[in-house]
Design a protein around this motif. Structure first.
Motif, PDB file in Angstrom:
ATOM      1  N   SER A 677       0.860  -1.178   0.000  1.00 50.17           N
ATOM      2  CA  SER A 677       0.000   0.000   0.000  1.00 50.17           C
ATOM      3  C   SER A 677       0.900   1.233   0.000  1.00 50.17           C
ATOM      4  O   SER A 677       1.969   1.243   0.619  1.00 50.17           O
ATOM      5  CB  SER A 677      -0.938   0.008   1.207  1.00 50.17           C
ATOM      6  N   LEU A 760      -2.597   3.671  -3.363  1.00 51.36           N
ATOM      7  CA  LEU A 760      -2.398   2.461  -4.160  1.00 51.36           C
ATOM      8  C   LEU A 760      -2.429   1.248  -3.234  1.00 51.36           C
ATOM      9  O   LEU A 760      -1.834   1.261  -2.157  1.00 51.36           O
ATOM     10  CB  LEU A 760      -1.047   2.510  -4.892  1.00 51.36           C
ATOM     11  N   GLY A 782      -6.169   1.615  -7.210  1.00 46.98           N
ATOM     12  CA  GLY A 782      -5.601   2.894  -6.830  1.00 46.98           C
ATOM     13  C   GLY A 782      -6.234   4.055  -7.558  1.00 46.98           C
ATOM     14  O   GLY A 782      -7.050   3.882  -8.473  1.00 46.98           O
TER      15      GLY A 782
END
Length: 869
Positions: A677, A760, A782
């Protein structure tokens, strides 16, 4: 002439003959000697080899008992199909003749009808069972039944218990044969039902779930292979995993009987592709649950160097509570690990359990024998022919003549793996050698060095780099000192990169890392989505070229175990050239705000960026690249401008989190599940020269898309859109006057403006195939969005920018698979990416009264070089 061959009668006759010969010798008073030993009938086996097995020698006194032993020894050598020994009188003594008939040689072994397993599996099973049947070995028909059993066992273990195996021998010549196994595999048989008898406390479903290696057929076990019946696995499952369920609940004397296994024709189910087999195993497991027991007294003895009360509390034994024997065993193991972490390698915890059958209680007396506390005597390394011992020692938490700790040893091995200098160091690669009398240990760590440097000519095409060619030199262990050096000379249609960098990881033998780099770079920013409906989607549009010259200085230092703090400084001179006509007015009108009063030349060639970046890194990844387990958290806070100087002021906090774990459910730990992430935010600060609020240049804004984030979308294609109205300007930056209105001519455009915020989320499932080949499935999710519209600013009169909200906050998703092949010259993978985009931007935008569609593609195939993360 006397002769004999091996048989029960022959052996008796041979003894009688020997006895008569002895009587004759006694009567005559003569001693016979061996005049000659003859070998007759041998073709392949040299006479010297046969004579090697004989204890009888020419010139020795003739001894028929010894000849009988020689005869047996030759037979046991397994060279001959038939063997006869004859004795005849010679001129001066006895002539012994060994008539041999050699076994034929196996020239070929074939397996007809075999589809469920490979020939290599058969050969491995032959080795395990010591069958002794192989090509170019003597043929012994007595080995065929054992070979047939080995193949049949493979059929059973591959879910073909109704299969049959026959063996046939075809002569090729008088001295060679071909062995043919005719295999009728029969139908597939999988486990259809597992039932239990005698269980009243735990239901069948809970007991089935406790079985880890043996499962009923379903869509998951279809891929894991747990629906195949293997007797040994079922026995382990029942006696260990199933019984633990009872012992967790206090049923200490629960027992499972011998499972009843039968093959039946059962219902197949309705789910096409995942149906049960026509022939199924039906397994019934008898259970005797017994009585439930509760804890009585818990006594702990022998704890001297730890807090006894805390150790006792760690077992969580409360009188009157139900016995959880599984938890007790785990607590005992954790206690041993704790002692080992403090150097007590010989510590032992011996439980004594007193069961009161009337009260159904269990009293426990745990006797701890702590033993000696060991220190590290020697720390040795093997296999590091180029890397100096010093480089490895400084990564170790353990030091010589200091207390040993198993936990610190594990941490040290992890740090060595994070270097990336060696093949992954496993538990089998290091050894703790105890010296009990001295209370010391020697540590031996065996490493296998990777290529320390790469020098290569690279070239090809990529979605980001375009067509490129380059020469690079890279070493992450320069001169075996752990220093990192990189020289890159690369040029292409979209990018050029000329870089030299150097990092000293232990500056002046301290734990501070220092590095620097100088670079000259060129990036051509293209887009495939600039003008939807105006140009073909297969044609890319070159927006502008960014040229960057500069240098960087960096320093970092570990602050606590896996945490590392860093600080870097970077100076850049940025030039914007080759601006597309349709992008020109938007770009220039934005850049003029940073160079008020200047023209195009000043706006595009006078941009300076001065950045300080504090950072914090936490990493427990077990490998520098291609991690299999571990966590990495990267926090950075770049600050550009302000008191540092430069053309504009902006901060860009970034958080990047990665997590890796082995997949034990589907692959038994062989495959890897990887998560990532990322969050980014752009925040300008201060004011411009005209007194207005600071803005962010278009090339600094956040665009997603490409091989390293949203893989199914083109490079920098994921962005919010805006419509702009900007005056047309000439090369000197002066407005172009519209002859009709007498006012500056206005250009209206649709522009992807990039976001000030991005998020993301990525998941990968990585499957190593063989050697450098790997396949990965991925899901990317994302977006890049604008949260602060005040930062979208154009300069000068008659300028206007309007964010299209229907294109903002649009989440994109991409899923698919990658085929990756490691390129040894550059130690980077070549990636072939197949992507499908289930979530795209699907909207319209109006420019000069004309509506244009914004339709991002659903499918994408691209390739690249480098790691995704």
């Amino acid at each position: 002439m006397r002769s004999f061959s091996l048989s029960s009668v022959g052996a008796i006759v041979f003894v009688v003959i020997a006895l008569c010969s002895w009587v004759d010798a006694q009567e005559t008073g003569t001693v016979e000697r061996i005049e000659e030993i003859r070998i007759v009938g041998n073709r392949r086996i040299p006479e010297s080899t046969i004579l090697y097995y004989l204890q009888s020698k020419e010139g020795d006194v003739y001894n028929e008992e010894q000849v009988l032993q020689d005869y047996r020894k030759l037979l046991n050598a397994d060279f001959f199909e038939n063997l006869t020994v004859k004795k005849m009188r010679g001129d001066t003594g006895v002539i012994i003749i060994f008539e041999v008939q050699e076994r034929p040689i196996i020239r070929e072994i074939s397996y007809q009808g075999m589809t469920s397993f490979k020939q290599s599996d058969v050969l491995e099973r032959f080795r395990d069972m010591k069958v002794g049947l192989s090509v170019d070995s003597p043929f012994d028909p007595a080995k065929l039944p054992k070979a047939r059993r080995a193949v049949k066992l493979l059929l059973d273990q591959n879910g073909r218990p109704l299969g049959r195996v026959a063996a046939k021998v075809d002569p090729i010549s008088s001295s060679a044969v071909r062995v043919i196994f005719e295999i009728d595999e029969g139908p597939k048989v999988r486990i259809g039902d597992i039932e239990f008898e005698g269980n009243t406390l735990l239901g069948d479903d809970e007991l089935r779930d406790s079985l880890k290696l043996t499962k009923e057929r379903n869509p998951i076990t279809l891929f894991k292979g747990h629906d195949k019946y293997i007797k040994e696995k079922l026995e382990y499952d029942v006696q260990t995993n199933l019984m633990e369920k009872y012992r967790e609940r206090g049923y200490l004397y629960a027992r499972a009987g011998e499972p009843d296994v039968e093959i039946i024709a059962g219902p197949r189910g309705m789910l096409v592709g995942f149906r049960k087999t026509k022939h199924q195993y039906h397994i019934t497991v008898p259970i005797q649950e017994g009585e439930q027991y509760r804890w009585g007294k818990f006594t702990l003895e022998g704890v001297k160097n730890f807090d006894q009360a805390r150790v006792q509390d760690s077992f969580k034994i409360v009188p009157g509570q139900v016995v959880n024997y599984v938890a007790f065993k785990k607590a005992n193991e954790e206690l041993k690990k704790t002692y080992s972490s403090f150097g007590y390698l010989d510590m032992d915890a011996i439980p004594e359990m007193n069961v009161d059958q009337e009260k159904k209680t269990v009293d426990v007396r745990l006797r701890v024998e702590e033993g000696k506390q060991f220190i590290v005597h020697r720390l040795n390394f093997a296999g590091n022919t180029k890397t100096r011992d010093k480089v490895l020692r400084r990564e170790f938490f353990l030091e010589e003549q200091q207390r040993f700790s198993s936990q610190m040893l594990d941490y040290s091995i992890l740090r060595l793996n994070q270097l990336g200098f060696f093949e992954k160091i496993e538990e089998k690669d290091y050894e703790v050698i105890k010296r009990p009398m001295q209370g010391e240990v020697d540590l031996l760590v065996k490493v296998k060095e990777r290529s320390q440097q790469s020098i290569g000519l690279t070239g090809g095409t990529s979605g980001i780099y375009g067509a490129f060619i380059g020469v690079n030199y890279q070493s992450n262990n320069f001169r075996g000192k752990g220093q990192r050096v990189e020289v890159s000379l690369q040029t292409g249609t979209r990018t050029a990169n000329y870089t030299f960098s150097f990092t000293e990881p232990y500056f002046l033998d301290t734990r501070t890392s220092l590095g620097f780099s100088v670079f000259n770079q060129r990036y051509r920013t293209d887009t495939y989505s600039m003008y939807y409906g105006m140009v073909s989607q297969n044609d890319n549009v070159a927006l502008y070229t960014q040229r960057i010259n500069g240098f960087s200085l960096s320093a970092s230092r570990p602050v606590w175990r896996w945490w590392r703090a860093g600080l870097s400084y970077q100076w850049e001179t940025i030039k914007i050239t080759d601006i597309n006509d349709n992008f020109h007015d938007y770009a220039i009108n934005q850049l003029l705000g940073f160079t008020p009063g200047g023209g195009d030349e000043d706006a595009t060639r006078g941009i300076l960026k001065s950045t300080v970046t504090p950072s914090l890194l936490y990493s427990t990844k077990d490998s520098y690249y291609g991690a299999h387990r571990g966590t990495q958290l990267s926090l950075s806070f770049p600050v550009s401008g302000g008191i540092l100087g430069g053309t504009y002021n902006v901060v860009q906090p970034t958080v990047d989190f990665q997590y890796f774990l082995p997949d034990r459910f589907l692959s038994g730990g062989r495959n890897t599940i990887a998560f990532r992430s990322q969050f980014m935010y752009l925040l300008p600060f201060g004011k411009l020269a005209d007194g207005g609020p600071m803005s962010v240049p278009f090339y600094e804004r956040i665009f997603y898309g490409g091989e390293y984030n949203l893989r199914g979308f083109d490079y920098r294609a994921v962005s919010p859109w805006a419509t702009t109205r900007t005056p047309k300007v000439d090369n000197a930056g002066r407005p172009i006057i519209d002859p009709v209105t007498g006012r500056p001519a206005i250009t209206e455009s649709a522009i992807p403006v990039g976001g000030d915020t991005a998020a993301l989320f990525t998941t990968e499932y990585r499957i190593p195939i063989a050697g450098p080949l790997q396949v990965s499935g991925f899901v990317d999710l994302g977006t890049s969005m604008v949260l602060n519209t005040n930062n979208l600013r154009l300069f000068g009169p008659d300028t206007f920018i309007n964010l299209q909200e229907e294109t903002n906050h649009v989440v994109r998703a991409s899923t698919g698979a990658e085929i990756q092949f490691m390129l040894p010259m550059i130690n980077q993978p070549f990636r072939l990416i197949f992507a499908y985009n289930p979530m795209i931007l699907n909207s319209d935008i109006v420019v000069d009264g004309v509506r244009f569609p914004l339709r991002e593609p659903r499918h994408s195939i691209k390739f690249s070089v480098g790691y995704s993360f």
